[in-house]
Scaffold this active site. Structure first.
Site, PDB file in Angstrom:
ATOM      1  N   ARG A  46       0.823  -1.215   0.000  1.00 56.04           N
ATOM      2  CA  ARG A  46       0.000   0.000   0.000  1.00 56.04           C
ATOM      3  C   ARG A  46       0.859   1.267   0.000  1.00 56.04           C
ATOM      4  NH1 ARG A  46      -4.178  -1.179   4.812  1.00 56.04           N
ATOM      5  NH2 ARG A  46      -2.236  -1.926   5.746  1.00 56.04           N
ATOM      6  N   LYS A 145      -1.167 -18.465   5.936  1.00 58.93           N
ATOM      7  CA  LYS A 145      -2.156 -18.657   6.975  1.00 58.93           C
ATOM      8  C   LYS A 145      -2.393 -17.337   7.706  1.00 58.93           C
ATOM      9  CE  LYS A 145       0.518 -19.756  11.129  1.00 58.93           C
ATOM     10  NZ  LYS A 145      -0.046 -18.885  12.131  1.00 58.93           N
ATOM     11  N   LYS A 179      10.155 -27.233   6.164  1.00 59.20           N
ATOM     12  CA  LYS A 179      11.304 -27.585   7.003  1.00 59.20           C
ATOM     13  C   LYS A 179      11.839 -28.957   6.599  1.00 59.20           C
ATOM     14  CE  LYS A 179       9.957 -24.891  11.079  1.00 59.20           C
ATOM     15  NZ  LYS A 179      11.158 -24.064  11.161  1.00 59.20           N
ATOM     16  N   GLU A 213       7.450 -21.808  22.086  1.00 56.17           N
ATOM     17  CA  GLU A 213       8.043 -20.531  21.703  1.00 56.17           C
ATOM     18  C   GLU A 213       8.445 -19.769  22.964  1.00 56.17           C
ATOM     19  OE1 GLU A 213       5.921 -18.706  17.963  1.00 56.17           O
ATOM     20  OE2 GLU A 213       4.381 -19.329  19.382  1.00 56.17           O
ATOM     21  N   ASP A 232      -3.916 -20.319  16.214  1.00 61.26           N
ATOM     22  CA  ASP A 232      -2.682 -19.802  15.624  1.00 61.26           C
ATOM     23  C   ASP A 232      -1.674 -20.902  15.319  1.00 61.26           C
ATOM     24  OD1 ASP A 232      -0.901 -17.661  14.820  1.00 61.26           O
ATOM     25  OD2 ASP A 232       0.212 -18.027  16.673  1.00 61.26           O
ATOM     26  N   HIS A 237       0.178 -25.721  12.001  1.00 62.02           N
ATOM     27  CA  HIS A 237       1.477 -26.386  12.157  1.00 62.02           C
ATOM     28  C   HIS A 237       1.361 -27.738  12.847  1.00 62.02           C
ATOM     29  CE1 HIS A 237       2.931 -22.654  10.769  1.00 62.02           C
ATOM     30  NE2 HIS A 237       3.132 -22.057  11.919  1.00 62.02           N
ATOM     31  N   LYS A 335       3.377 -19.921  24.212  1.00 58.04           N
ATOM     32  CA  LYS A 335       4.332 -18.816  24.221  1.00 58.04           C
ATOM     33  C   LYS A 335       4.935 -18.676  25.607  1.00 58.04           C
ATOM     34  CE  LYS A 335       2.299 -16.156  20.447  1.00 58.04           C
ATOM     35  NZ  LYS A 335       3.498 -16.362  19.592  1.00 58.04           N
TER      36      LYS A 335
END
EC number: 1.1.1.49
Length: 487
Positions: A46, A145, A179, A213, A232, A237, A335
């Site tokens: 943009r 995604k 991967k 994570e 998420d 995954h 997380k």
């Protein structure tokens, strides 16, 4: 295989993913001579930038995201020379017409479109391309995604793209499939005679999949809150890894055969209910703590308000088919975990009868375990029993590991960014490592059953201190079955 696309059109080119992954991947493919002749990258966003301003931005960002020994200013210049920039905003017909002029005369040699934008812009962008006459039978489109936030919205996104592109032109990206170690699961299972005969309920006790994570929101506040770890990470995954572990052997290594078997496994996942979510799932949210020796704040503090969004989820899944009947799959992701770690653990059953136990001292045998580490290191480790050296009449057994470090075994080979493989396959039109529509919808069907169960049961998030492997209830989830998480 068709000729590779000669033009790559990237929407969202000024974004974080483009700078961190896509342009460094294109740089590596160019350096290795893997891009087609007369290749053109048309970058779009943009922002109103000139070709030179955008090239300068990419030239400055490449050293940040490439290893120091990999960056070469001459290659960077070669990459920038094949990049042009065209500002385009969804709904702006004039800008799409200007974009069409950029690729004029090139469409018959193939166009690969990459949407690194929010899903709400997927269909409007595709419609703009169609109105500008850019979509042909040689146009492919790749989508990052998430593909929707539930089954209904996923169908809307897929319908919008499917109205303009045939399924064999659509490439849904899950970067985990790029991967090396994830692809190696196929080689491990179907390229070695010792594993596949044991890859079933008769020999396997349970399976664990962990994707941890250490980061928190990291600038994703507007996206993440209200989405959470289940949507998420698990929906894409984790379930893609599960489908490769659980799938039946495909007839051949081609996109249709591989994805047919993956979707069968995903459709066999037992839906959850308001009752089973209480015993088969855990929702967690991180609070202040320490990760890697650094004090960090809690999720609500980062967000600036209380929230019921989960940053951690643990699940006990069952696949209702002949191969996996009675074998639990324990899944967890979160997380602010103690370590950045993606790994699969296959726990085999103990030997039926031990010849080594004497005088009531037990057998001393541990069941065999196969550990497949996806990141940060990449290795395959098989834990087996071996005799301890010595002259004792009593045979003493110890657990030892057979290690295959992919980093060491292929020391002469450079570890590639997952997107390099995916971009190369997109250009070539190979869909094997991309997600088919029915896969996405099978994934969402199972995820929706969990979300509906949570709502019906009124399940709230349980707090866990940052730097821990989730709430204590996640430990209880697996330990009540006599197993333990592999940390």
């Amino acid at each position: 295989m068709t000729e590779p696309s000669a033009t790559f059109l990237l929407f969202g080119a000024t974004g974080d993913l483009a700078h961190r992954m896509i342009f460094p991947s294109l740089y590596n493919l160019l350096a290795d001579g893997l891009l087609p002749d007369d290749f053109l990258v048309v970058a779009s966003g943009r922002s109103d930038l000139s070709d030179e301003a955008f090239r300068a931005d990419i030239r400055a960002s490449l050293p940040k995201f490439l290893p120091a020994d990999r960056h070469d200013a001459a290659v960077a210049d070669r990459l920038c020379a094949i990049i042009c920039y065209q500002p385009v905003e969804a709904g702006n017909a004039d800008q799409f017409a200007a974009l069409a002029r950029r690729v004029e005369g090139r469409l018959d040699r193939g166009l690969a479109v990459y949407l690194s934008t929010p899903p709400s812009l997927f269909a409007p962008t595709a419609q703009g391309l169609a109105q500008a006459g850019i979509i042909t039978p040689k146009t492919r489109i790749a989508m990052e995604k998430p593909i929707g936030k539930d089954l209904a919205s996923s169908k809307q996104v897929n319908d919008g793209i499917g109205a303009l592109f045939a399924e064999d032109q659509i490439f849904r990206v899950d970067h985990y499939l790029g991967k090396e170690t994830v692809q190696n699961l196929l080689a491990l299972r179907f390229g070695n005679v010792m594993f596949e005969p044991l890859w079933n309920a008769s020999a396997i006790d349970h399976v664990q999949i962990t994707v941890g994570e250490t980061v928190g929101l990291e600038g994703r506040v507007s996206y993440y809150d209200g989405v959470g770890a289940l949507r998420d990470m698990v929906q894409n995954h984790v379930l893609q890894i599960l489908s490769i572990i659980a799938m039946e052997p495909p007839a051949r290594m081609d996109p249709t055969s591989v994805r047919d078997e993956k979707v069968k496994a995903l459709r066999s996942l037992r839906p959850m209910t308001a009752e089973t979510v209480k015993t088969h799932s855990v929702r967690g949210q991180y609070t202040p703590g320490a990760v890697g020796g650094q004090i960090v704040t809690g999720y609500a503090d980062e967000l600036g308000k209380p929230s019921d969004t989960e940053t951690f989820v643990a699940l006990k899944a069952h696949i209702d088919n002949w191969r996996w009947q009675g074998v639990p799959f324990y899944l967890r992701t979160g997380k602010r975990m103690p370590a950045r770690q993606s790994e699969i653990l296959i726990q085999f059953k103990p030997v039926r009868h031990s010849i080594f136990g004497r005088d009531g001292h037990g057998s001393g045998l541990e069941p065999n375990t196969l550990i497949i580490r996806l990141q940060p290191e990449e290795y395959i480790r098989l834990l087996i029993m071996s005799k301890r050296p010595g002259l004792e009449r009593q045979v003493h057994l110890d657990e030892v590991s057979l290690d295959v470090s992919l980093t060491a075994a292929f020391a002469g080979q450079r570890r590639r960014i997952a997107y390099e493989r995916l971009l190369l396959d997109l250009l070539a039109g190979d869909q094997t490592l991309f997600v088919r529509r029915d896969e996405v919808e099978a994934q969402w069907t199972w995820i929706d059953s969990i979300i509906d169960g949570w709502k019906a049961a009124g399940m709230k998030v349980s707090p866990y201190a940052s730097g821990n492997w989730g709430p204590s209830s996640a430990i209880a989830l697996i330990e009540r079955d006599g197993a333990s998480w592999h940390d």
